[in-house]
Design a protein around this motif. Structure first.
Motif, PDB file in Angstrom:
ATOM      1  N   PHE A  15      39.269  30.965  50.415  1.00  0.00           N
ATOM      2  CA  PHE A  15      39.373  30.041  49.294  1.00  0.00           C
ATOM      3  C   PHE A  15      40.494  30.494  48.354  1.00  0.00           C
ATOM      4  O   PHE A  15      41.361  29.739  47.968  1.00  0.00           O
ATOM      5  CB  PHE A  15      38.015  30.019  48.592  1.00  0.00           C
ATOM      6  CG  PHE A  15      38.006  29.311  47.270  1.00  0.00           C
ATOM      7  CD1 PHE A  15      38.035  27.936  47.214  1.00  0.00           C
ATOM      8  CD2 PHE A  15      37.957  30.029  46.097  1.00  0.00           C
ATOM      9  CE1 PHE A  15      38.017  27.289  46.002  1.00  0.00           C
ATOM     10  CE2 PHE A  15      37.942  29.395  44.888  1.00  0.00           C
ATOM     11  CZ  PHE A  15      37.972  28.015  44.836  1.00  0.00           C
ATOM     12  N   CYS A  16      40.447  31.778  48.025  1.00  0.00           N
ATOM     13  CA  CYS A  16      41.450  32.301  47.095  1.00  0.00           C
ATOM     14  C   CYS A  16      42.847  32.259  47.706  1.00  0.00           C
ATOM     15  O   CYS A  16      43.822  32.013  47.024  1.00  0.00           O
ATOM     16  CB  CYS A  16      41.107  33.727  46.704  1.00  0.00           C
ATOM     17  SG  CYS A  16      39.620  33.798  45.710  1.00  0.00           S
ATOM     18  N   HIS A  17      42.896  32.496  49.001  1.00  0.00           N
ATOM     19  CA  HIS A  17      44.210  32.509  49.622  1.00  0.00           C
ATOM     20  C   HIS A  17      44.817  31.124  49.681  1.00  0.00           C
ATOM     21  O   HIS A  17      46.008  30.959  49.490  1.00  0.00           O
ATOM     22  CB  HIS A  17      44.130  33.115  51.013  1.00  0.00           C
ATOM     23  CG  HIS A  17      44.117  34.591  50.921  1.00  0.00           C
ATOM     24  ND1 HIS A  17      45.219  35.301  50.522  1.00  0.00           N
ATOM     25  CD2 HIS A  17      43.130  35.490  51.098  1.00  0.00           C
ATOM     26  CE1 HIS A  17      44.909  36.571  50.484  1.00  0.00           C
ATOM     27  NE2 HIS A  17      43.648  36.723  50.829  1.00  0.00           N
ATOM     28  N   TYR A  18      43.962  30.163  49.917  1.00  0.00           N
ATOM     29  CA  TYR A  18      44.501  28.809  49.864  1.00  0.00           C
ATOM     30  C   TYR A  18      45.010  28.515  48.466  1.00  0.00           C
ATOM     31  O   TYR A  18      46.040  27.908  48.269  1.00  0.00           O
ATOM     32  CB  TYR A  18      43.433  27.781  50.261  1.00  0.00           C
ATOM     33  CG  TYR A  18      43.308  27.615  51.731  1.00  0.00           C
ATOM     34  CD1 TYR A  18      44.436  27.375  52.509  1.00  0.00           C
ATOM     35  CD2 TYR A  18      42.078  27.702  52.357  1.00  0.00           C
ATOM     36  CE1 TYR A  18      44.333  27.216  53.870  1.00  0.00           C
ATOM     37  CE2 TYR A  18      41.971  27.553  53.720  1.00  0.00           C
ATOM     38  CZ  TYR A  18      43.095  27.306  54.476  1.00  0.00           C
ATOM     39  OH  TYR A  18      42.982  27.152  55.829  1.00  0.00           O
ATOM     40  N   LEU A  19      44.230  28.978  47.493  1.00  0.00           N
ATOM     41  CA  LEU A  19      44.622  28.726  46.115  1.00  0.00           C
ATOM     42  C   LEU A  19      45.954  29.388  45.797  1.00  0.00           C
ATOM     43  O   LEU A  19      46.805  28.819  45.163  1.00  0.00           O
ATOM     44  CB  LEU A  19      43.556  29.272  45.163  1.00  0.00           C
ATOM     45  CG  LEU A  19      42.365  28.369  44.903  1.00  0.00           C
ATOM     46  CD1 LEU A  19      41.433  29.051  43.939  1.00  0.00           C
ATOM     47  CD2 LEU A  19      42.804  27.034  44.347  1.00  0.00           C
ATOM     48  N   SER A  20      46.074  30.596  46.255  1.00  0.00           N
ATOM     49  CA  SER A  20      47.275  31.323  45.873  1.00  0.00           C
ATOM     50  C   SER A  20      48.403  31.137  46.873  1.00  0.00           C
ATOM     51  O   SER A  20      49.460  31.707  46.720  1.00  0.00           O
ATOM     52  CB  SER A  20      46.953  32.809  45.747  1.00  0.00           C
ATOM     53  OG  SER A  20      46.488  33.284  46.978  1.00  0.00           O
ATOM     54  N   SER A  55      37.938  36.751  40.859  1.00  0.00           N
ATOM     55  CA  SER A  55      39.033  35.819  41.126  1.00  0.00           C
ATOM     56  C   SER A  55      39.338  34.982  39.896  1.00  0.00           C
ATOM     57  O   SER A  55      40.460  34.520  39.702  1.00  0.00           O
ATOM     58  CB  SER A  55      38.705  34.920  42.328  1.00  0.00           C
ATOM     59  OG  SER A  55      37.637  34.072  42.017  1.00  0.00           O
ATOM     60  N   ILE A  56      38.313  34.781  39.039  1.00  0.00           N
ATOM     61  CA  ILE A  56      38.529  34.045  37.788  1.00  0.00           C
ATOM     62  C   ILE A  56      39.009  34.999  36.683  1.00  0.00           C
ATOM     63  O   ILE A  56      39.941  34.705  35.955  1.00  0.00           O
ATOM     64  CB  ILE A  56      37.229  33.315  37.365  1.00  0.00           C
ATOM     65  CG1 ILE A  56      36.885  32.245  38.412  1.00  0.00           C
ATOM     66  CG2 ILE A  56      37.368  32.678  35.990  1.00  0.00           C
ATOM     67  CD1 ILE A  56      35.485  31.714  38.316  1.00  0.00           C
ATOM     68  N   SER A  57      38.342  36.136  36.575  1.00  0.00           N
ATOM     69  CA  SER A  57      38.741  37.170  35.597  1.00  0.00           C
ATOM     70  C   SER A  57      39.085  38.440  36.360  1.00  0.00           C
ATOM     71  O   SER A  57      38.229  39.296  36.562  1.00  0.00           O
ATOM     72  CB  SER A  57      37.586  37.483  34.644  1.00  0.00           C
ATOM     73  OG  SER A  57      37.293  36.385  33.874  1.00  0.00           O
ATOM     74  N   ILE A 109      48.219  44.375  52.350  1.00  0.00           N
ATOM     75  CA  ILE A 109      47.103  44.783  51.497  1.00  0.00           C
ATOM     76  C   ILE A 109      47.344  44.309  50.061  1.00  0.00           C
ATOM     77  O   ILE A 109      46.432  43.800  49.398  1.00  0.00           O
ATOM     78  CB  ILE A 109      46.946  46.316  51.539  1.00  0.00           C
ATOM     79  CG1 ILE A 109      46.511  46.775  52.941  1.00  0.00           C
ATOM     80  CG2 ILE A 109      45.958  46.811  50.490  1.00  0.00           C
ATOM     81  CD1 ILE A 109      45.125  46.339  53.345  1.00  0.00           C
ATOM     82  N   ILE A 110      48.581  44.419  49.608  1.00  0.00           N
ATOM     83  CA  ILE A 110      48.886  44.000  48.236  1.00  0.00           C
ATOM     84  C   ILE A 110      48.676  42.494  48.084  1.00  0.00           C
ATOM     85  O   ILE A 110      48.115  42.031  47.089  1.00  0.00           O
ATOM     86  CB  ILE A 110      50.316  44.420  47.852  1.00  0.00           C
ATOM     87  CG1 ILE A 110      50.402  45.950  47.836  1.00  0.00           C
ATOM     88  CG2 ILE A 110      50.717  43.852  46.498  1.00  0.00           C
ATOM     89  CD1 ILE A 110      51.799  46.506  47.772  1.00  0.00           C
ATOM     90  N   PRO A 115      44.914  38.225  44.267  1.00  0.00           N
ATOM     91  CA  PRO A 115      44.053  37.286  43.532  1.00  0.00           C
ATOM     92  C   PRO A 115      42.996  37.967  42.674  1.00  0.00           C
ATOM     93  O   PRO A 115      42.430  37.334  41.800  1.00  0.00           O
ATOM     94  CB  PRO A 115      43.386  36.477  44.653  1.00  0.00           C
ATOM     95  CG  PRO A 115      44.187  36.716  45.868  1.00  0.00           C
ATOM     96  CD  PRO A 115      44.799  38.059  45.717  1.00  0.00           C
ATOM     97  N   PHE A 116      42.730  39.241  42.912  1.00  0.00           N
ATOM     98  CA  PHE A 116      41.589  39.874  42.258  1.00  0.00           C
ATOM     99  C   PHE A 116      41.956  40.939  41.237  1.00  0.00           C
ATOM    100  O   PHE A 116      41.079  41.518  40.619  1.00  0.00           O
ATOM    101  CB  PHE A 116      40.686  40.521  43.328  1.00  0.00           C
ATOM    102  CG  PHE A 116      40.296  39.576  44.413  1.00  0.00           C
ATOM    103  CD1 PHE A 116      39.479  38.492  44.148  1.00  0.00           C
ATOM    104  CD2 PHE A 116      40.762  39.748  45.713  1.00  0.00           C
ATOM    105  CE1 PHE A 116      39.121  37.609  45.146  1.00  0.00           C
ATOM    106  CE2 PHE A 116      40.415  38.871  46.714  1.00  0.00           C
ATOM    107  CZ  PHE A 116      39.599  37.793  46.430  1.00  0.00           C
TER     108      PHE A 116
END
Lengths: 667, 272
Positions: A15-20, A55-57, A109-110, A115-116
């Motif tokens: 999810f986060c990867h799609y976002l980013s 992922s939000i904060s 890895i980076i 996202p986090f």
């Protein structure tokens, strides 16, 4: 039943990867699909909340704790130690790209960490705020399966309607955290007639502190100790193809408000810091579980979690399950040591049907399990292992290591052994069969980057079964090999080529050769391309071919093609995924699994079998900081069927449409 | 005469029954490249991938004729028109295949455009009409989607869905299935003037076909093409000649038992 909700983290990462707009989701897809093939159920986990929050904060990398880093499965222990050492030696980082200077951290890895994590001065330590989260989800099939239809002569087989409903809430205030979840599966009634409560209801209260009592949980909770051979309600990473994930990490007691109706404990768990690094975790659990009576004293567990039909409702929460024990762990120099025991007791005697392949399966009403586990870092090598005893006689043993001389080369190996009679009711090691007993397994993993933009992953496992298993009337050996090459074509595009071979044995289904056992080879070839057109648009294309090749009968073939178009608005408020899949398989044996995007906290890895197409539309929209809405619609269309499913789940016609609505309130 | 009749029956019965391959892929460029046309942007993208029309910079017209196995009954005729507008590219094309007893017509209307600088997307509607002597006309509407994206300057990926809704033509007791088709291809420009194509193509009810081809500009304005289909075991070839605003293409394919398929097209670009 073993639950491996590790996938939720993976899903969140996707999810986060799609976002980013990142492209590192190939392995994640693979893991999801491998786990789905094992028939493992996935659901919410406490760690998922952690990932959503960070992922939000995002966490401040300059103030991060070791326990927080350990939740990131893609970081090995060596990388964590290196990062903490770097911060200790050099002080605060100024940018996240300074991670490139930490030994063992490469671009991959980076990118996974981005996202986090944020980099901020130490005085501005970012921590997630106290607040309230509420999730409500509704799922339904548009068509009506046969079990819901009332005819002139009979009532519907299912007691409730075809909708699935979930309500889950977390409240966090300082050191206190409260959680509750209620769920109704399709076919179940909303409120149980006997208890006047929702069909499934769990909740907890959790207190966390840095003092003597580090954590206290009352209500439903989960535990994971060592490699999970004796005790784990959590997830396992030990079977993943990435060598850096071959070792599991212990997870302390944590409150549970997920939807898995089986894999949790209910009672009280405490973490007490006895002295320096010595932490004691006593726990007590009692809950009623589903079972059917075979006679007046013997029961058989019902592991579906469904209470839809008359017999399932009768079997609901019939047997009491008591469990208590303790875990003690410490870190002496570079060696983490952990040991524990628990006593497990049922009100009635558990009886396994004594078919030949179940000859050594556990029967009885109580057991005592003990275990000792360790992990240590020696130079570039992480070593770990566990010895578990069941009733002080049957043993299981796990030993493994991971060698990581540099970030572009990792090698790992793991060996596992189970006695015939070893049994642990809550266990979290991967098994090729439902029951691990009588299994010996060796796994090798290799990850390397022979060229700057090319990564090679190799995974090979061999399993020897020292007794018969389901549908294999012979002592057998199986193996699995996977080779994957990932190539970054540019900063925005990646391709993957993957080959996987499974070799195993299975009884003949032929009438004439019924008593024989044949060997089967299952080949899977995959080509996938990901392309981030811009920060808003992303396209993914996959072509996959499977060949199921039995020794004495004809091969069956399968094809899957899918195309994703993903749109994420510039403000990240709107995210839309459209997928068109076409599949054509000769039979169920040549089926192909593919991970699908779903609403947040839900998981979908359907098996594509038959001939037809599938359309999926998944939308999430953040209306405000508080309110987010999710919508998903998917449709199966089969070309050569007049009905879908079998028995009471049969739907007439060749279309099946599924809908999901979800809202999330976050205060 | 008997052989001729046999060939017609064999062709019609062996390919997607009533539709015929003729109006799906009948242009000389596609024929010469063994149907590796999903990444191409030319006047016949209306057949290969409607997204390909999106790169047109000026109005184009094209005509084609294709003949199979030297039988006039198996001839396809087509016309294509591509018109750039300020909103995107509009294309329209009619195709007609067959003879007096079996006649198939396809009329297309499509829209395509660039999204950003590297992605082309296209959507097309196809009105399909089949006439069978003694049974009358059968008609249906089919959709067509495509994407082409340049991952690198030298690497292009194309995806094409034809008839994803799986329309069929129904008439009285007959239900003729129109072949849904999915294609995925890669074009790799391995030299300044040469491109290698590989394509995976699958009709919903049949085994997939994997083809590869090479196109090379041998001299300025003279293009050579050769292709091979693994699954069909067919070799094809062709040439393209560009003379000012005109573009002439020829394509040939040899089918072992049945014989040659040949195709020719003439395209005119107004502003070239």
């Amino acid at each position: 039943m073993v639950l491996k909700s590790f996938l939720i983290i993976i899903l969140l990462l996707l999810f986060c990867h799609y976002l980013s707009g990142q492209n590192e989701s190939f392995l994640i897809d693979d893991w999801m699909e491998m786990i789905a093939e094992e028939g493992i159920e996935v659901d919410w986990d406490e760690n998922l909340d952690f990932f959503i929050k960070v992922s939000i904060s995002p966490l401040n990398i300059n103030a991060v704790k070791k326990e927080e880093l350990e939740k990131f499965f893609f970081l090995s222990d060596i990388q964590i130690e290196n990062l903490l050492y770097y911060l200790y030696e050099n002080g605060s980082m100024l940018t996240i790209y300074e991670l490139q200077g930490v030994e063992g951290f490469d671009d991959r890895i980076i990118d996974l960490m981005k996202p986090f994590f944020v980099v901020e001065p130490l005085k501005e330590i970012g921590r997630y705020n106290a607040g309230l989260n509420v999730i409500s989800r509704f799922n339904s099939i548009v068509q009506t399966p046969r079990g819901y239809i009332k005819d002139d002569a009979n009532d519907p087989v299912f007691a409730g309607n075809k909708q699935r409903f979930l309500l889950r809430s977390d409240l966090e205030f300082g050191n206190i955290k409260l959680g509750i979840a209620m769920e109704k599966d399709p076919g179940e009634v909303y409120v149980n007639n006997k208890t006047q409560l929702p069909d499934f209801l769990v909740g907890y209260a959790q207190y966390t502190n840095d003092s003597k009592i580090q954590k206290l949980v009352i209500g439903s909770y989960r535990l994971h100790s060592g490699q999970g051979m004796a005790l784990s309600n959590g997830y396992s990473r030990s079977y993943l193809a990435d060598p850096s994930n071959i070792m599991d990490r212990s997870k302390p007691v944590r409150g549970y408000n997920g939807t898995n109706e089986l894999n949790y404990l209910n009672g009280i768990g405490v973490e007490i810091n006895l002295w320096r690094n010595f932490v004691l975790t006593p726990f007590f659990s009692y809950k009623k579980i589903d079972a059917s009576y075979l006679d007046s004293i013997s029961v058989q567990l019902q592991l579906t979690g469904f209470h839809r039909t008359e017999s399932e409702i009768d079997n609901r929460k019939r047997v009491g399950e008591l469990m208590f024990g303790s875990i003690i762990k410490s870190c002496i120099k570079q060696v983490n040591i952990e040991g524990g025991f628990y006593h497990y007791r049922l009100n009635n005697s558990l009886l396994t049907s004594k078919k030949m392949y179940q000859y050594f399966s556990y029967s009885g009403e109580s057991l005592i399990n003990t275990w000792l586990t360790y992990s240590t870092i020696v130079g570039n090598v992480i070593m770990f292992g566990e010895l578990a005893l069941n009733d002080f006689s049957n043993k299981s043993l796990l030993q493994g290591f991971m060698w990581e001389p540099r970030s572009s080369f990792k090698f790992s190996a793991q060996m596992r052994y189970f006695d015939h009679g070893f049994y642990a009711p809550y266990q979290c090691v991967r098994s090729a069969s439902v029951n691990n007993s009588g299994e010996e397994r060796v796994v090798f993993g290799l990850y390397m980057k022979p060229f700057e933009k090319t990564a090679l992953s190799l995974y090979h496992s061999i399993i020897r079964y020292n007794w018969l298993k389901y549908l294999v009337d012979k002592l057998s050996v199986s193996s699995e090999t996977m080779v994957s090459v990932d190539r970054d074509l540019s900063s925005r595009s990646t391709i993957q080529i993957r080959y996987r071979l499974k070799q195993f044995m299975k009884n003949n289904s032929s009438e004439f050769l019924k008593l024989g056992v044949q060997s089967i080879n299952q080949h899977q070839y995959r080509f996938q391309s990901n392309y981030n057109i811009s920060n808003c648009w992303n396209v993914v294309t996959r072509v996959e071919h499977s060949i199921y090749s039995p020794e004495i009968s004809d091969n069956s073939y399968g094809w899957l093609f899918y195309q994703d178009i993903v749109f994420t608005s510039k403000t990240k408020c709107l995210k839309t995924t459209f997928r068109y899949s076409h599949f054509d398989t000769d039979d169920y044996n040549s089926r192909i699994y593919a991970y699908e995007p779903d609403v947040l906290y839900a998981f979908s890895v359907p098996a594509f079998s038959g001939n037809g197409s599938r359309i999926l539309l998944n939308i999430s929209y953040r209306f405000s900081r508080i309110f987010t809405g999710y919508f998903r619609i998917s449709n199966w269309h089969y070309n050569n069927r007049s009905s879908i499913g079998t028995g009471i789940n049969e739907i007439s016609g060749n279309d099946k449409t599924e809908l999901a609505f979800q809202i999330r309130l976050s205060f | 005469m008997l052989l001729k009749f046999f060939l017609i029956i064999l062709y019609i019965s062996s390919l997607t029954p009533i539709i015929g391959q003729g109006v799906l892929h009948s242009n000389p460029v596609s024929l010469a490249l063994s149907s590796c046309d999903v990444t191409l942007s030319n006047e016949w993208s209306v057949q290969g991938n409607p997204a390909g029309n999106g790169s047109a910079k000026s109005t184009e017209f094209a005509l084609l004729v294709e003949n199979r196995y030297s039988l006039k009954e198996l001839t396809t005729r087509g016309f294509s028109c591509i018109v750039p507008t300020k909103f995107g590219i509009i294309n329209a094309a009619p195709f007609q295949f067959g003879f007096s007893d079996l006649n198939i017509s396809r009329y297309t209307l499509g829209y395509s455009r660039f999204f950003g600088t590297k992605v082309l997307a296209g959507f097309q509607l196809n009105y399909w009409s089949v006439y069978i002597s003694g049974s009358g006309y059968f008609n249906t509407l089919i959709s067509d989607f495509g994407l082409i994206y340049s991952v690198l300057p030298q690497l292009t990926i194309g995806v094409h869905l034809f008839n994803p809704e799986q329309s069929s033509i129904e008439y009285q007791y007959y239900d003729y299935e129109i072949p849904g088709q999915i294609s995925y291809g890669i074009g790799w420009k391995f030299m300044k003037s040469s491109t290698y194509y590989i394509e995976f193509e699958k009709e919903y009810d049949s085994s997939p076909n994997i083809s590869n081809a090479v196109q090379s500009e041998l001299y300025k304005g003279f293009i050579g093409r050769i292709g091979y289909s693994y699954s069909r075991n067919e070799i094809s070839s062709g040439v393209g000649i560009i003379i000012r605003s005109f573009d002439i293409n020829l394509g040939f394919l040899y089918h072992q038992p049945l014989g040659f398929i040949s195709s020719i097209s003439l395209a005119y670009n107004i502003n070239k």
